[in-house]
Motif scaffolding. Sequence first.
Motif, mmCIF file in Angstrom:
data_model
loop_
_atom_site.group_PDB
_atom_site.id
_atom_site.type_symbol
_atom_site.label_atom_id
_atom_site.label_comp_id
_atom_site.label_asym_id
_atom_site.label_seq_id
_atom_site.Cartn_x
_atom_site.Cartn_y
_atom_site.Cartn_z
ATOM 1 N N ALA A 111 52.943 40.111 86.998
ATOM 2 C CA ALA A 111 52.988 38.749 86.472
ATOM 3 C C ALA A 111 51.649 38.053 86.664
ATOM 4 C CB ALA A 111 54.099 37.958 87.163
ATOM 5 N N ALA A 112 51.052 38.228 87.829
ATOM 6 C CA ALA A 112 49.742 37.630 88.100
ATOM 7 C C ALA A 112 48.701 38.168 87.124
ATOM 8 C CB ALA A 112 49.320 37.906 89.536
ATOM 9 N N GLN A 113 48.733 39.455 86.880
ATOM 10 C CA GLN A 113 47.798 40.053 85.937
ATOM 11 C C GLN A 113 48.008 39.509 84.533
ATOM 12 O OE1 GLN A 113 48.778 44.170 86.674
ATOM 13 N NE2 GLN A 113 47.142 44.426 88.184
ATOM 14 N N ALA A 114 49.269 39.313 84.137
ATOM 15 C CA ALA A 114 49.567 38.782 82.809
ATOM 16 C C ALA A 114 49.047 37.357 82.648
ATOM 17 C CB ALA A 114 51.075 38.821 82.558
ATOM 18 N N LEU A 115 49.106 36.564 83.710
ATOM 19 C CA LEU A 115 48.619 35.186 83.646
ATOM 20 C C LEU A 115 47.101 35.141 83.489
ATOM 21 C CD1 LEU A 115 50.966 33.693 86.358
ATOM 22 C CD2 LEU A 115 50.827 32.902 83.990
ATOM 23 N N VAL A 116 46.396 35.929 84.277
ATOM 24 C CA VAL A 116 44.934 35.962 84.155
ATOM 25 C C VAL A 116 44.539 36.511 82.790
ATOM 26 C CG1 VAL A 116 42.812 36.975 85.060
ATOM 27 C CG2 VAL A 116 44.549 36.074 86.635
ATOM 28 N N LYS A 117 45.221 37.553 82.338
ATOM 29 C CA LYS A 117 44.949 38.108 81.013
ATOM 30 C C LYS A 117 45.196 37.060 79.925
ATOM 31 C CE LYS A 117 45.994 42.104 78.070
ATOM 32 N NZ LYS A 117 46.247 41.366 76.829
ATOM 33 N N GLY A 118 46.261 36.265 80.102
ATOM 34 C CA GLY A 118 46.540 35.212 79.133
ATOM 35 C C GLY A 118 45.414 34.203 79.037
ATOM 36 N N ALA A 119 44.841 33.855 80.189
ATOM 37 C CA ALA A 119 43.708 32.920 80.172
ATOM 38 C C ALA A 119 42.514 33.540 79.461
ATOM 39 C CB ALA A 119 43.331 32.531 81.605
ATOM 40 N N LEU A 120 42.222 34.790 79.757
ATOM 41 C CA LEU A 120 41.057 35.449 79.156
ATOM 42 C C LEU A 120 41.267 35.686 77.665
ATOM 43 C CD1 LEU A 120 40.191 38.082 81.921
ATOM 44 C CD2 LEU A 120 39.435 35.708 81.700
ATOM 45 N N ASP A 121 42.459 36.109 77.268
ATOM 46 C CA ASP A 121 42.726 36.380 75.851
ATOM 47 C C ASP A 121 42.694 35.114 75.010
ATOM 48 O OD1 ASP A 121 43.016 39.031 76.477
ATOM 49 O OD2 ASP A 121 45.195 39.073 76.277
ATOM 50 N N ASN A 122 43.201 34.025 75.564
ATOM 51 C CA ASN A 122 43.301 32.786 74.785
ATOM 52 C C ASN A 122 42.043 31.933 74.847
ATOM 53 O OD1 ASN A 122 46.213 32.204 73.642
ATOM 54 N ND2 ASN A 122 46.507 33.263 75.606
ATOM 55 N N PHE A 123 41.373 31.935 76.022
ATOM 56 C CA PHE A 123 40.280 30.981 76.205
ATOM 57 C C PHE A 123 38.987 31.609 76.733
ATOM 58 C CE2 PHE A 123 44.286 28.524 76.934
ATOM 59 C CZ PHE A 123 44.267 27.839 75.720
ATOM 60 N N GLY A 124 38.978 32.896 77.000
ATOM 61 C CA GLY A 124 37.753 33.608 77.302
ATOM 62 C C GLY A 124 37.322 33.686 78.744
ATOM 63 N N HIS A 125 37.871 32.845 79.611
ATOM 64 C CA HIS A 125 37.497 32.884 81.023
ATOM 65 C C HIS A 125 38.525 32.129 81.841
ATOM 66 C CE1 HIS A 125 35.685 28.721 81.018
ATOM 67 N NE2 HIS A 125 35.662 28.991 79.728
ATOM 68 N N LEU A 126 38.278 32.022 83.143
ATOM 69 C CA LEU A 126 39.192 31.330 84.053
ATOM 70 C C LEU A 126 38.390 30.631 85.134
ATOM 71 C CD1 LEU A 126 42.094 30.744 85.104
ATOM 72 C CD2 LEU A 126 41.922 32.870 86.428
ATOM 73 N N ASP A 127 38.771 29.384 85.452
ATOM 74 C CA ASP A 127 38.070 28.603 86.471
ATOM 75 C C ASP A 127 38.995 28.029 87.539
ATOM 76 O OD1 ASP A 127 35.281 28.279 85.017
ATOM 77 O OD2 ASP A 127 36.817 27.809 83.531
ATOM 78 N N ILE A 128 40.264 27.816 87.203
ATOM 79 C CA ILE A 128 41.170 27.043 88.056
ATOM 80 C C ILE A 128 42.534 27.720 88.090
ATOM 81 C CG2 ILE A 128 42.347 24.814 88.337
ATOM 82 C CD1 ILE A 128 39.998 23.781 86.346
ATOM 83 N N LEU A 129 43.123 27.796 89.277
ATOM 84 C CA LEU A 129 44.499 28.263 89.423
ATOM 85 C C LEU A 129 45.283 27.255 90.243
ATOM 86 C CD1 LEU A 129 46.804 30.387 89.277
ATOM 87 C CD2 LEU A 129 45.852 31.368 91.385
ATOM 88 N N VAL A 130 46.408 26.806 89.702
ATOM 89 C CA VAL A 130 47.335 25.934 90.428
ATOM 90 C C VAL A 130 48.652 26.691 90.559
ATOM 91 C CG1 VAL A 130 48.497 23.701 90.512
ATOM 92 C CG2 VAL A 130 46.247 23.892 89.414
ATOM 93 N N THR A 131 49.039 27.007 91.794
ATOM 94 C CA THR A 131 50.255 27.810 92.016
ATOM 95 C C THR A 131 51.430 26.893 92.333
ATOM 96 O OG1 THR A 131 49.666 28.116 94.348
ATOM 97 C CG2 THR A 131 48.945 29.811 92.796
ATOM 98 N N ASN A 132 52.074 26.423 91.285
ATOM 99 C CA ASN A 132 53.150 25.448 91.431
ATOM 100 C C ASN A 132 54.548 26.051 91.349
ATOM 101 O OD1 ASN A 132 54.269 22.544 91.178
ATOM 102 N ND2 ASN A 132 55.031 23.554 89.316
ATOM 103 N N ALA A 133 54.707 27.242 90.792
ATOM 104 C CA ALA A 133 56.036 27.795 90.521
ATOM 105 C C ALA A 133 56.874 27.896 91.785
ATOM 106 C CB ALA A 133 55.898 29.174 89.879
ATOM 107 N N GLY A 134 58.149 27.546 91.650
ATOM 108 C CA GLY A 134 59.040 27.633 92.792
ATOM 109 C C GLY A 134 60.490 27.461 92.399
ATOM 110 N N ILE A 135 61.369 27.898 93.273
ATOM 111 C CA ILE A 135 62.808 27.729 93.093
ATOM 112 C C ILE A 135 63.403 27.267 94.421
ATOM 113 C CG2 ILE A 135 62.983 29.474 91.279
ATOM 114 C CD1 ILE A 135 64.103 31.388 93.438
ATOM 115 N N LEU A 136 64.636 26.806 94.365
ATOM 116 C CA LEU A 136 65.361 26.414 95.575
ATOM 117 C C LEU A 136 66.665 27.194 95.676
ATOM 118 C CD1 LEU A 136 65.006 22.520 95.571
ATOM 119 C CD2 LEU A 136 63.786 24.138 97.018
ATOM 120 N N ARG A 137 67.021 27.569 96.875
ATOM 121 C CA ARG A 137 68.327 28.159 97.196
ATOM 122 C C ARG A 137 68.755 27.562 98.529
ATOM 123 N NH1 ARG A 137 67.499 29.507 92.725
ATOM 124 N NH2 ARG A 137 67.662 31.573 91.749
ATOM 125 N N ASP A 138 69.026 26.269 98.540
ATOM 126 C CA ASP A 138 69.282 25.540 99.779
ATOM 127 C C ASP A 138 70.660 25.862 100.364
ATOM 128 O OD1 ASP A 138 66.868 24.378 99.273
ATOM 129 O OD2 ASP A 138 67.631 22.347 98.985
#
Length: 308
Positions: free
Chosen positions: A69-96
Amino acid sequence: MSALSGKVAIVTGSGRGLGLAYAQELARQGAAVIVNDVDQAVADAAVATITEAGGQAAAVVIPVGTTEAAQALVKGALDNFGHLDILVTNAGILRDKSILKMTDDDFDAVINVHLKGTFTCVREAFAYFKENGVAGRIITIGSPTGQRGNFGQTNYAAAKAGIVGMTRTWAIEMKKAGVTANTVIPVAATEMTRTVPYFQKAVEAQDRGEAMPDFFRKELGFGTAEDVAGLIAFLASDAAANITGQAIGAGGDRLQLWSHPEAIESAYNDGGWTVEALTAGYPFADKAQSVGEKFPELPAELQPEVAK
């Protein structure tokens, strides 16, 4: 020129809520953004809000956690916009659930998305930054629960505390490459807080399109998702190039700098601290540290209304 003109960002878990607010603000500041969600329709709608406002965005629909999944995200940035500068790791779930009710699956699911998902995405992004000489920005997302603990959130507290620990380590490891790593600890109205009576008047004001009462915005540091997004965009910018290894809270009108854990008291005993010595005089008996968050009493006019 906007603060992030020419930059490219990935924001995991950005189809809605806080993540969407982060993605929208990064785009407003000039960055092209990879929006990530597990739902194609949600991701597409998020991309539309950005592009319709004049920004650039593309979606990568995949659950974070795995290296793939991480590789797909970086690839998505490179394929769509040519490079990468910033990563914000916000994804999360709860199982309280309280500990005796929490299953292995409840624990593993939260750790996999929050903790492992942060680790795999940061590892992949940093590999790209280092290989290409990019002075990138890593922004992880913590929580007051990770700092203070909260009933029913063993898995979430462990993940969020772990994220801060990893981020401090990355700030050391990435310094030579010119990459910064910081944690943002948001306090904002979300679908979760909508159901908490304590926040009723704040949520109702937000729903009416009004500013939340000052008690929430100032004393509690509680506001909207958009109130947190400015800090995200700032930490992603060149203006924050000298800020790294920090845990910074944002909510409402309040900004907070969280301390690193430090020993606050020391005591010495000749020959060391045996059971007998500790039983005779535990030196920190009157210095116990508090746990959990303590909220002040609501003013009378902000008390929740009781359904009749």
